[in-house]
Motif scaffolding. Structure first.
Motif, PDB file in Angstrom:
ATOM      1  N   ARG A 225     -11.818   4.956   2.766  1.00  0.00           N
ATOM      2  CA  ARG A 225     -10.766   4.255   3.597  1.00  0.00           C
ATOM      3  C   ARG A 225      -9.537   4.159   2.576  1.00  0.00           C
ATOM      4  O   ARG A 225      -8.304   4.422   2.935  1.00  0.00           O
ATOM      5  N   ALA A 226      -9.765   3.448   1.075  1.00  0.00           N
ATOM      6  CA  ALA A 226      -8.818   3.232   0.480  1.00  0.00           C
ATOM      7  C   ALA A 226      -8.003   4.581  -0.155  1.00  0.00           C
ATOM      8  O   ALA A 226      -6.675   4.782  -0.129  1.00  0.00           O
TER       9      ALA A 226
ATOM     10  N   VAL B 210      -0.924   4.636   6.660  1.00  0.00           N
ATOM     11  CA  VAL B 210      -0.191   4.038   5.364  1.00  0.00           C
ATOM     12  C   VAL B 210       1.110   4.970   5.096  1.00  0.00           C
ATOM     13  O   VAL B 210       2.162   4.654   4.776  1.00  0.00           O
TER      14      VAL B 210
ATOM     15  N   PRO C 204     -11.991  -4.153  -1.161  1.00  0.00           N
ATOM     16  CA  PRO C 204     -12.181  -5.448  -1.263  1.00  0.00           C
ATOM     17  C   PRO C 204     -13.470  -5.821  -1.553  1.00  0.00           C
ATOM     18  O   PRO C 204     -14.484  -4.962  -1.077  1.00  0.00           O
TER      19      PRO C 204
ATOM     20  N   TYR D 107      -7.018  -0.972  -2.271  1.00  0.00           N
ATOM     21  CA  TYR D 107      -7.739  -1.871  -2.474  1.00  0.00           C
ATOM     22  C   TYR D 107      -9.191  -1.575  -1.667  1.00  0.00           C
ATOM     23  O   TYR D 107      -9.174  -1.398  -0.303  1.00  0.00           O
TER      24      TYR D 107
ATOM     25  N   ARG E 217      -8.564   6.180   9.580  1.00  0.00           N
ATOM     26  CA  ARG E 217      -7.115   6.462  10.186  1.00  0.00           C
ATOM     27  C   ARG E 217      -6.233   5.150   9.783  1.00  0.00           C
ATOM     28  O   ARG E 217      -5.261   5.436   9.461  1.00  0.00           O
ATOM     29  N   MET E 218      -6.962   3.951   9.472  1.00  0.00           N
ATOM     30  CA  MET E 218      -6.227   2.735   8.969  1.00  0.00           C
ATOM     31  C   MET E 218      -5.528   3.182   7.468  1.00  0.00           C
ATOM     32  O   MET E 218      -4.562   2.798   7.068  1.00  0.00           O
TER      33      MET E 218
ATOM     34  N   PRO F 276       0.885  -1.142   0.097  1.00  0.00           N
ATOM     35  CA  PRO F 276      -0.051  -0.012  -0.061  1.00  0.00           C
ATOM     36  C   PRO F 276       0.756   1.355   0.190  1.00  0.00           C
ATOM     37  O   PRO F 276       0.505   2.128  -0.666  1.00  0.00           O
TER      38      PRO F 276
END
Lengths: 294, 233
Positions: B144-145, B103, B82, B80, B98-99, B74
């Protein structure tokens, strides 16, 4: 007849047991929740904590039990955490954290640790001096000040662990990995390093509980069995991998077990705790609390 | 931007992708279509490193990344989304975002442009992701991506389980990203949706690219679609 002061004493004894049990069981629950590993060797990490505090108090700094205790509070989690990381790298990682094979592997780890301690420390149960001597004088009885310090320290450590899990980056990574390890990797989480950290954190919590409990009990190479059994009971009753449930169950079982042990007998306490697991498994197979956070 | 050359990957002993090659340019939307089990999701997971590559080359912006562990992919600029969203359901919307931000160690403020694309998420920041509606969950999965600031966005069946109007809205938002140079690889079962926003389409069967054409050509002549997907548009 059970009097008020006897009940209060039993409650206080139960609270000490619950505080230490919460630390041990939280470690076991964390490891199972994130890694799906049932760590049979978890009780040995408690035992190592107790052996290290004996070594620091009696051998290294014999004249200063408080200094030895403080040193052990730092040294035990570090040493045991490193042992856990080595076990993760040498054993668990090699078998790809397979839930069934890790049961056998951690059973092997249990015997390796236990027998290593037997060969070096010996078979004797050895008392450890509490780091402080003072009594809280209540109208009916005096109570060990050290035991109150144990409760305070355990609560402090639980709070710190909670903060790490809910506020820090590694805590977020642990929670994300617990929910979906593959997707966590797709967001840059080094899952294997997270597993190593979780296994170490679980072992560190167990080691600290060993340090705290050693001056109340004694240090012995077979002392890991009881905390392991009680932790499993707590983790099952609280819901496998459910951290809030674990803390609630530790409070209920720790206080309940302590009170029954003081008021009636320790054997009856164990019987009732085990019966409780059976009842929970029948009535609420998912544990007392189904949702879990963090 | 993204270049796959003779990439093969396998689940254990079973080879599921067989020498797949294609390129994806900046700002391009490339569709991947095929029947169930054809290997569409496997292509995306192989690019992310979630399924081990057996051989072949995978480059992003001319950098070879086929040797990287999954967690390092990433940060090279591939994000990604999913199939089935796979949000961290017990984490809040803010934590899911935040996830993505972590990155690149980006600050929380970097989520603002993404939240501008999906304003409804701004009202849900403190809510657990698992409690959102299906459409909101898909928006969060895309958001998020996007928080990873990707050069390449991999989308796996974003229309799954959603009303067509919601799918339209999400795909239109995604299509806007091409203006900023993001390359998009879209796995999609909905032929109409795919033909509407994709520039090119790959039709795959049994882990092999069987046909490649511009979306406009397939719209005019759907015979390959009938052959490899079994449906008429």
């Amino acid at each position: 007849m059970i009097t008020g002061p006897a009940l209060l004493l039993a409650l206080m004894e139960g609270a000490v047991g619950a505080a230490v049990l919460a630390l041990t069981a939280l470690g076991l629950s964390l490891v199972f929740g994130v890694m799906r590993v049932i760590n049979i060797a978890h009780g040995e990490f408690v035992m190592l904590g107790a052996i290290i505090v004996w070594w620091c108090s009696a051998e290294l700094l014999g004249a200063h039990p408080a200094l030895g205790f403080l040193l052990a509070l730092v040294m035990a989690p570090v040493v045991v955490g490193l042992i856990a990381m080595a076990a993760d790298w040498l054993v668990l990682r090699r078998i790809n954290y397979d839930p069934e094979r890790t049961i056998v592997a951690t059973m092997g780890l249990l015997y390796v640790i236990q027998q290593s301690v037997l060969m070096t420390y010996g078979p004797d149960a050895r008392p450890i001096e509490p780091p402080v001597y003072f009594r809280i004088q209540l109208p009916w009885f005096g109570y060990s000040g050290y035991k109150l310090i144990v409760i305070a320290l355990a609560l402090l450590l639980l709070g710190i662990t909670w903060l790490i899990l809910s506020k820090s980056r590694i805590g977020l990574y642990m929670r994300a990995t617990r929910l979906d390890a593959e997707t966590a990797q797709a967001f840059g989480v080094p899952v294997r390093r997270v597993y190593a950290s979780v296994f170490a954190l679980g072992a560190m919590l167990a080691a600290v509980s060993g340090v705290l409990i050693a001056p109340i009990q004694q240090a012995h190479y077979l002392m890991g069995a009881d905390p392991l059994l009680l932790s499993f009971i707590v983790v099952i009753v609280g819901g496998l991998g459910n951290l809030r449930g674990t803390l609630l169950a530790a409070a209920l079982i720790g206080i309940g077990e302590g009170m029954i042990a003081v008021l009636f007998s320790p054997t009856l306490a164990k019987m009732i705790a085990t019966l409780l697991v059976a009842l929970v498994l029948i009535a609420r197979p998912g544990g007392l609390m189904r949702e879990s956070a963090p | 931007m993204l270049e796959l050359t003779r990439i093969s990957s396998a689940y254990g002993a079973v080879e599921v992708l067989k020498e797949i090659s294609f390129t994806l340019a900046a700002g391009e939307i490339l569709g991947v279509m095929g029947r169930n089990g054809a290997g569409k999701t496997t292509i995306l997971k192989t690019i992310m490193g979630l399924i081990p590559k057996r051989r072949g080359s995978l480059k992003i912006a001319a950098e070879e990344i086929s040797h990287l562990p999954p967690h390092a992919v990433p940060a090279r600029g591939i994000a990604y989304v999913p199939q089935g969203r796979r949000l961290f359901s017990e984490l809040t919307v803010a934590e899911n975002l935040r996830m993505g931000l972590l990155v690149n160690n980006a600050p929380q403020s970097d989520a603002e442009p993404v939240l501008d694309l999906f304003p409804i998420l701004r009202e849900r920041l403190a809510q657990a992701a698992g409690t959102l509606s299906g459409g909101e969950q898909q928006m969060l999965a895309v958001a998020r991506a996007l928080c990873t600031k990707p050069k390449v966005l991999l989308l796996d069946e974003p229309s799954e389980g959603l009303f067509p109007a919601v799918t339209h809205r999400i795909l239109d938002t995604v299509a806007q990203l091409r203006q900023s140079g993001v390359a998009i690889l879209l796995v999609e079962q909905q032929v109409k949706s795919a033909l509407r926003i994709c520039d090119r389409i790959l039709l795959i069967e049994n882990g092999v690219i069987q046909h490649e054409a511009k979306a406009s050509e397939l719209a005019a002549n759907p015979v390959p679609l009938e052959r490899y997907i079994g449906v008429h548009r």
